[in-house]
Design a protein around this motif. Structure first.
Motif, mmCIF file in Angstrom:
data_model
loop_
_atom_site.group_PDB
_atom_site.id
_atom_site.type_symbol
_atom_site.label_atom_id
_atom_site.label_comp_id
_atom_site.label_asym_id
_atom_site.label_seq_id
_atom_site.Cartn_x
_atom_site.Cartn_y
_atom_site.Cartn_z
ATOM 1 N N SER A 172 0.845 -1.197 0.000
ATOM 2 C CA SER A 172 0.000 0.000 0.000
ATOM 3 C C SER A 172 0.872 1.235 0.000
ATOM 4 O O SER A 172 2.053 1.176 0.382
ATOM 5 C CB SER A 172 -0.942 0.021 1.210
ATOM 6 O OG SER A 172 -0.195 0.134 2.415
ATOM 7 N N ILE A 173 0.296 2.313 -0.426
ATOM 8 C CA ILE A 173 0.955 3.621 -0.354
ATOM 9 C C ILE A 173 0.245 4.424 0.714
ATOM 10 O O ILE A 173 -0.986 4.615 0.657
ATOM 11 C CB ILE A 173 0.918 4.336 -1.716
ATOM 12 C CG1 ILE A 173 1.826 3.598 -2.706
ATOM 13 C CG2 ILE A 173 1.339 5.789 -1.575
ATOM 14 C CD1 ILE A 173 1.846 4.195 -4.090
ATOM 15 N N ASP A 174 1.010 4.902 1.693
ATOM 16 C CA ASP A 174 0.435 5.622 2.825
ATOM 17 C C ASP A 174 0.931 7.061 2.834
ATOM 18 O O ASP A 174 2.121 7.328 2.557
ATOM 19 C CB ASP A 174 0.825 4.942 4.138
ATOM 20 C CG ASP A 174 0.375 3.482 4.185
ATOM 21 O OD1 ASP A 174 -0.743 3.215 3.704
ATOM 22 O OD2 ASP A 174 1.156 2.639 4.668
ATOM 23 N N PHE A 175 0.000 7.967 3.190
ATOM 24 C CA PHE A 175 0.375 9.378 3.343
ATOM 25 C C PHE A 175 -0.525 9.983 4.404
ATOM 26 O O PHE A 175 -1.760 9.830 4.359
ATOM 27 C CB PHE A 175 0.219 10.137 2.022
ATOM 28 C CG PHE A 175 0.445 11.617 2.164
ATOM 29 C CD1 PHE A 175 1.732 12.132 2.294
ATOM 30 C CD2 PHE A 175 -0.628 12.506 2.186
ATOM 31 C CE1 PHE A 175 1.933 13.502 2.427
ATOM 32 C CE2 PHE A 175 -0.426 13.872 2.322
ATOM 33 C CZ PHE A 175 0.861 14.373 2.438
ATOM 34 N N SER A 176 0.073 10.653 5.386
ATOM 35 C CA SER A 176 -0.695 11.301 6.454
ATOM 36 C C SER A 176 -0.141 12.700 6.654
ATOM 37 O O SER A 176 1.083 12.925 6.576
ATOM 38 C CB SER A 176 -0.597 10.514 7.768
ATOM 39 O OG SER A 176 -1.134 9.221 7.617
ATOM 40 N N ILE A 177 -1.040 13.628 6.966
ATOM 41 C CA ILE A 177 -0.638 14.997 7.290
ATOM 42 C C ILE A 177 -1.556 15.500 8.387
ATOM 43 O O ILE A 177 -2.781 15.274 8.358
ATOM 44 C CB ILE A 177 -0.673 15.905 6.041
ATOM 45 C CG1 ILE A 177 -0.087 17.287 6.371
ATOM 46 C CG2 ILE A 177 -2.074 16.015 5.459
ATOM 47 C CD1 ILE A 177 0.185 18.131 5.132
ATOM 48 N N GLU A 178 -0.977 16.132 9.389
ATOM 49 C CA GLU A 178 -1.754 16.621 10.516
ATOM 50 C C GLU A 178 -1.085 17.851 11.102
ATOM 51 O O GLU A 178 0.058 18.183 10.764
ATOM 52 C CB GLU A 178 -1.890 15.545 11.589
ATOM 53 C CG GLU A 178 -0.577 15.098 12.177
ATOM 54 C CD GLU A 178 -0.728 13.989 13.201
ATOM 55 O OE1 GLU A 178 0.228 13.780 13.977
ATOM 56 O OE2 GLU A 178 -1.791 13.336 13.236
ATOM 57 N N ALA A 179 -1.846 18.553 11.970
ATOM 58 C CA ALA A 179 -1.346 19.756 12.635
ATOM 59 C C ALA A 179 -1.462 19.571 14.134
ATOM 60 O O ALA A 179 -2.357 18.873 14.624
ATOM 61 C CB ALA A 179 -2.125 20.980 12.179
ATOM 62 N N SER A 180 -0.566 20.217 14.869
ATOM 63 C CA SER A 180 -0.600 20.123 16.324
ATOM 64 C C SER A 180 -0.156 21.454 16.916
ATOM 65 O O SER A 180 0.436 22.299 16.237
ATOM 66 C CB SER A 180 0.312 18.994 16.806
ATOM 67 O OG SER A 180 1.656 19.227 16.394
ATOM 68 N N GLY A 181 -0.463 21.619 18.193
ATOM 69 C CA GLY A 181 -0.075 22.842 18.885
ATOM 70 C C GLY A 181 -1.228 23.409 19.673
ATOM 71 O O GLY A 181 -2.388 23.011 19.512
ATOM 72 N N ASP A 182 -0.925 24.329 20.576
ATOM 73 C CA ASP A 182 -1.946 25.047 21.337
ATOM 74 C C ASP A 182 -2.115 26.413 20.681
ATOM 75 O O ASP A 182 -1.254 27.286 20.800
ATOM 76 C CB ASP A 182 -1.528 25.207 22.799
ATOM 77 C CG ASP A 182 -1.404 23.862 23.501
ATOM 78 O OD1 ASP A 182 -2.185 22.948 23.150
ATOM 79 O OD2 ASP A 182 -0.517 23.721 24.369
ATOM 80 N N LEU A 183 -3.233 26.580 20.005
ATOM 81 C CA LEU A 183 -3.442 27.814 19.243
ATOM 82 C C LEU A 183 -4.093 28.858 20.130
ATOM 83 O O LEU A 183 -5.290 28.773 20.443
ATOM 84 C CB LEU A 183 -4.303 27.534 18.017
ATOM 85 C CG LEU A 183 -3.703 26.567 16.983
ATOM 86 C CD1 LEU A 183 -4.602 26.455 15.776
ATOM 87 C CD2 LEU A 183 -2.319 27.035 16.562
ATOM 88 N N VAL A 184 -3.313 29.828 20.550
ATOM 89 C CA VAL A 184 -3.801 30.929 21.368
ATOM 90 C C VAL A 184 -3.403 32.227 20.686
ATOM 91 O O VAL A 184 -2.227 32.462 20.403
ATOM 92 C CB VAL A 184 -3.221 30.877 22.794
ATOM 93 C CG1 VAL A 184 -3.724 32.073 23.607
ATOM 94 C CG2 VAL A 184 -3.589 29.563 23.476
ATOM 95 N N LEU A 185 -4.386 33.080 20.421
ATOM 96 C CA LEU A 185 -4.134 34.377 19.803
ATOM 97 C C LEU A 185 -4.380 35.450 20.846
ATOM 98 O O LEU A 185 -5.361 35.395 21.601
ATOM 99 C CB LEU A 185 -5.044 34.611 18.598
ATOM 100 C CG LEU A 185 -4.803 33.732 17.361
ATOM 101 C CD1 LEU A 185 -5.493 32.385 17.510
ATOM 102 C CD2 LEU A 185 -5.315 34.433 16.102
ATOM 103 N N SER A 186 -3.514 36.466 20.864
ATOM 104 C CA SER A 186 -3.611 37.512 21.879
ATOM 105 C C SER A 186 -3.624 38.884 21.223
ATOM 106 O O SER A 186 -3.060 39.087 20.138
ATOM 107 C CB SER A 186 -2.426 37.423 22.859
ATOM 108 O OG SER A 186 -2.376 36.153 23.476
ATOM 109 N N ASN A 187 -4.292 39.816 21.931
ATOM 110 C CA ASN A 187 -4.297 41.231 21.546
ATOM 111 C C ASN A 187 -4.722 41.422 20.082
ATOM 112 O O ASN A 187 -3.991 41.957 19.248
ATOM 113 C CB ASN A 187 -2.916 41.850 21.786
ATOM 114 C CG ASN A 187 -2.503 41.759 23.249
ATOM 115 O OD1 ASN A 187 -3.335 41.938 24.143
ATOM 116 N ND2 ASN A 187 -1.227 41.475 23.485
ATOM 117 N N ILE A 188 -5.922 40.980 19.807
ATOM 118 C CA ILE A 188 -6.475 41.107 18.448
ATOM 119 C C ILE A 188 -7.119 42.480 18.327
ATOM 120 O O ILE A 188 -8.155 42.758 18.949
ATOM 121 C CB ILE A 188 -7.495 39.990 18.181
ATOM 122 C CG1 ILE A 188 -6.801 38.632 18.299
ATOM 123 C CG2 ILE A 188 -8.145 40.154 16.818
ATOM 124 C CD1 ILE A 188 -7.739 37.443 18.191
#
Length: 829
Positions: free
Chosen positions: A561-577
């Motif tokens: 089989s051909i396998d491919f995975s993509i994902e994102a990680s992290g704590d996304l906190v935005l400040s002073n918008i």
């Protein structure tokens, strides 16, 4: 519609219609009164008929179009279908390429997000509306006074007259002097009083004598005119003894008049009630104050009249306006649900006045007023501000929610902003309500309850809109981990089928990642694959990265089989918008390079997908069954070619179970197989497979199969083809030969553009039906031969006769019958 109905059966019907029972009769549509006397030749029209082929062929065309056929021509009907199958290194991995592309597209679209204050709080701008202030319209009407009471009128006041007892006398009291020229008395009470001044006399049976009016007895009087200057006196009976003096007084009490001339209405004023009038304002329970006046006008049929008005306006029982003019007290608070009540009187004065009270008095009340203020107006607006999608927390740092009102100055207001923990009340600044939003977390609810305000002069509608203050800023936004989880993509492609055909291949794959992140510094993209390098990309600011394949040669002997995975990680906190600025991340992922080279083929047979259905010849319907017996002009060339390869290959087409093999550079025509499928009334299906020798395909190598189907529905029947037949009872023809020598069915005009040519056979007698105008003749012997209760007829497409199927064809005919009799006979229709 069946062919036998629209093309041939009408011929039978028309011929049979000529001969009926023991005499000559005409079908039901003929004129009801036609007389022919002693003739040997008769001609008469039968009917007109126009029938289209569209209903016959359109269902077949629609079915073919759903399978991918195109209509090349409608007359004759011609359909085409073309397909090409290309086999190349890239096409062998085309499904893999597409699945990887779809996964990276889905990942980038889901992961990309944008946050700004305007979007999060966009529904603040929907907090808008208007307050329509009530208006006041003029009021008009009529007062049907008809008459009025002017009080008492003194005719004679204490006049002393000498009298002699024992006589009935007329006592002259002189000439009347009134404060009017004349009046018309509708009703009054006449009172005559006498008293003896001196002497031993008594007065009785007193009656009033007025001008030329007969004497009037005291008491109620009606419908009388009194004129200034009339002579006045009394008739009376004097009893007693001797002479004496009598004092006389005459008065009209409660005088009601309806008309007068020259009357002194200052002396005799008339007061009339105006109709009570209620003015609705609003059914709601809030308050207003008013300033201005009611301008009132009364029109009376009179001259020299002065109208004195006494009008009062109340609301809820309290006086809010009065006087002449009617002036509103702006300090009085009016509850709008109470409305306004207008009451009052008018007093008619002046001198000398000519007046006619029989004419209705018209009046008009014209408001010239302004709403000075509103109190406790129910704005009653609640605005829910939700958390944005994929956001777990939003906390406001600074700023206010503002609602601006136009046309007023706000005095009081109630309203709140709450997130369930913190509650803030509205503040007032001129015409703006504002609520401090600092520290509020979403979701939150903004509520406006009531306002009290001074209204600018002339304002009839108060508009309001919501907006954020210029210093508005979001302290913190926490993006939900579900956003990152939902963005993840996993591709797992089974290559076992491909491994049966290919030993190995070289692949060059490049995936580019570009990003723009604002306010985010803790986001990582990770990609893993068994044909690409594992890559971790830290997203910060603006940047680019790429993912390539570190394994250039893919060996299918070890790869299932051909396998491919993509994902994102992290704590996304935005400040002073800050307001007006965009924050978030925009990720774009593309795959600009996907090249396949050096494909090592095993030399196996490979089938491309499942068979496809091209045409359903099993569903032609009874009307098109004749097509199965025709040699139609079908064309179906198939070619097999190759480019930049020395590998030997054979392509095999399976046409409804019949295989046809073609070598490289070869071609064939499969139209005869298709015609057989048509003759069998089966489904026309197609599948393609390829069998190759062992060898290497370079990246620009290619095998190609081109198929072009042309179905032209024209040709010749292989055998005489019966398209309709049956038996008819023509026994009534027997014996008619004695009076009928011959009969002919012919046509005033004939149009046959269907493309079909047929032979109509009845009782062994043939008639040719084609594009030329036919004439169907029967002589005496033939009429006798048809005289049977079981005469066979058929409609035949003759073998070898070229016919076509015209989709836009039609039959447009006007037949008539010509009959020759053996002797002159009187016939009546």
């Amino acid at each position: 519609m069946k062919i036998r109905k629209f093309l041939f059966m009408v011929v039978i019907v028309l011929i049979l219609a000529v001969f009926w029972s023991c005499g000559l009769k005409i079908p039901g549509k003929l004129p009801s009164k036609v007389g022919v006397k002693y003739t040997k030749h008769i001609e008469f029209p039968i009917t007109t008929m126009k029938i289209s082929m569209e209903n016959l062929v359109n269902p077949m065309i629609e079915d073919a179009q759903q399978s991918g056929f195109q209509v090349v021509n409608r007359n004759p009907l011609t359909l085409s279908y073309g397909t090409s199958v290309v086999i190349s290194p890239v096409s062998l991995l085309g499904d893999i390429e597409n699945q990887i592309k779809n996964s990276i597209n889905g990942f980038s679209q889901t992961l990309s997000f944008q946050i700004n204050t305007d979007e999060i709080f966009s529904n603040i701008t929907t907090l808008n509306g208007s307050i329509s202030l009530p208006g006041f319209s003029p009021i008009s009407g009529d007062i049907a006074a008809k008459s009025a009471n002017i009080g008492d009128i003194e005719i004679v006041n204490s006049v002393d007259v000498p009298v002699v007892a024992g006589t009935s006398v007329y006592i002259d009291l002189g000439t009347l002097s009134f404060d009017f020229t004349w009046i018309h008395v509708v009703s009054a009470i006449l009172e005559i009083s006498t008293s003896v001044v001196d002497g031993n006399v008594d007065v009785s049976e007193i009656e009033l004598v007025l001008g030329t009016v007969p004497s009037i007895k005291p008491g109620e009087i009606n419908d009388m005119y009194f004129y200034d200057g009339d002579m006045v006196g009394i008739n009376a009976t004097i009893t007693g003894a001797g002479a004496g003096t009598v004092r006389v007084s005459i008065t009209l009490k409660n005088v009601v008049i309806d008309e007068a001339k020259g009357i002194d209405m200052d002396k005799y004023p008339v007061t009339i009630n105006i109709p009570d009038t209620h003015i609705d304002i609003s059914p709601e329970n809030w308050q207003i104050t008013l300033s201005g006046i009611f301008v009132t006008n009364f029109t009376v049929d009179a001259t020299n009249l002065k109208v004195v008005k006494n009008i009062e306006v109340t609301s809820g029982g309290a006086t809010v306006a009065s006087g002449d003019p009617v002036v509103f007290d702006s300090s009085k608070i009016i509850t709008v649900s109470n409305g306004l009540d207008v009451t009052g009187t008018i007093t008619l004065k002046g001198t000398p006045v000519d007046i006619d009270l029989k004419t209705p008095i018209t009046y008009e009340i014209v408001p010239d007023i302004n709403i000075e203020s509103i109190k406790n107006y129910p704005v009653d607006t609640a605005l829910f501000i939700p958390l944005p999608d994929n956001v777990d927390m939003t906390k406001i740092g600074t700023g206010t929610f503002n609602v601006e009102f136009l046309g007023i100055t706000i005095n009081e207001a109630t309203g709140t902003l709450t997130d369930g923990t913190i509650t803030r009340n509205v503040q007032i600044s001129g015409n703006v309500l504002s609520i401090d939003a600092a520290g509020i977390e979403l979701p939150a609810t903004l509520t406006l309850n009531q306002i009290s305000a001074s209204v600018d002069n002339g304002v009839s509608k108060i508009d309001y809109t919501g907006h954020l203050s210029n210093d508005f800023a979001i302290e913190k936004v926490v993006v939900s981990p579900t956003l990152l989880a939902s963005a993840a993509q996993n591709v797992n492609i089974d290559v076992s089928d491909l491994a049966q055909f290919v030993n190995s291949l070289d692949a060059t794959i490049v995936i580019n990642v570009s990003y723009v992140a604002t306010g985010i510094s803790n986001l990582t993209i990770s990609a893993t694959s068994n044909i690409l390098e594992d890559k971790t990309i830290v997203i910060s600011g603006t940047g680019e990265s790429s993912i390539t394949n570190d394994v250039k040669t893919i060996d299918f002997s070890t790869l299932n089989s051909i396998d491919f995975s993509i994902e994102a990680s992290g704590d996304l906190v935005l400040s002073n918008i800050e307001k007006g600025k965009d924050y978030g991340v925009d990720v774009t992922i593309t795959m600009p390079i996907f090249e396949v080279d050096k494909v090592d083929l095993k030399g196996q047979k490979y089938t491309f997908g499942d068979p496809i259905t091209l045409f359903d010849f099993s569903n032609l319907g009874q009307d098109l069954e004749f097509l199965k017996n025709m040699d139609l002009a079908f064309s179906a060339p198939v070619t097999f070619k190759s480019t930049n390869t020395t590998i030997e290959a054979t392509i095999t087409l399976d046409i409804s179970g019949t295989p046809v093999s073609i070598s490289i550079g070869g071609s064939t025509d499969i139209s005869e197989i298709i015609k057989q499928v048509l003759k069998d009334g089966a489904l026309l299906t197609l599948s393609i497979s390829i069998e190759t020798s062992q060898g290497i395909l370079s990246k620009d190598s290619e095998f190609g199969v081109d198929t072009s189907l042309i179905f032209a529905f024209e040709g010749t029947p292989n055998v005489n083809t019966v398209v309709a037949d049956g038996y008819v009872d023509l026994l009534d023809l027997k014996g008619l030969a004695e009076i009928i020598d011959s009969a002919t069915l012919t046509f005033a005009y004939w149009k046959n553009t269907t493309g079909l040519k047929t032979v109509f056979n009845i009782g062994g007698i043939n008639f040719n039906i084609g594009t030329a105008t036919p004439a169907l003749n029967l002589n005496k012997e033939q009429i006798n031969s048809l005289a049977s209760d079981n005469t066979y007829y058929s409609i035949i497409l003759p073998a070898g006769e070229k016919v076509s199927l015209n989709a836009d064809g039609c039959i447009d005919v006007a037949p008539y019958i010509s009959v020759d009799l053996t002797v002159a006979t009187q016939v009546t229709f």
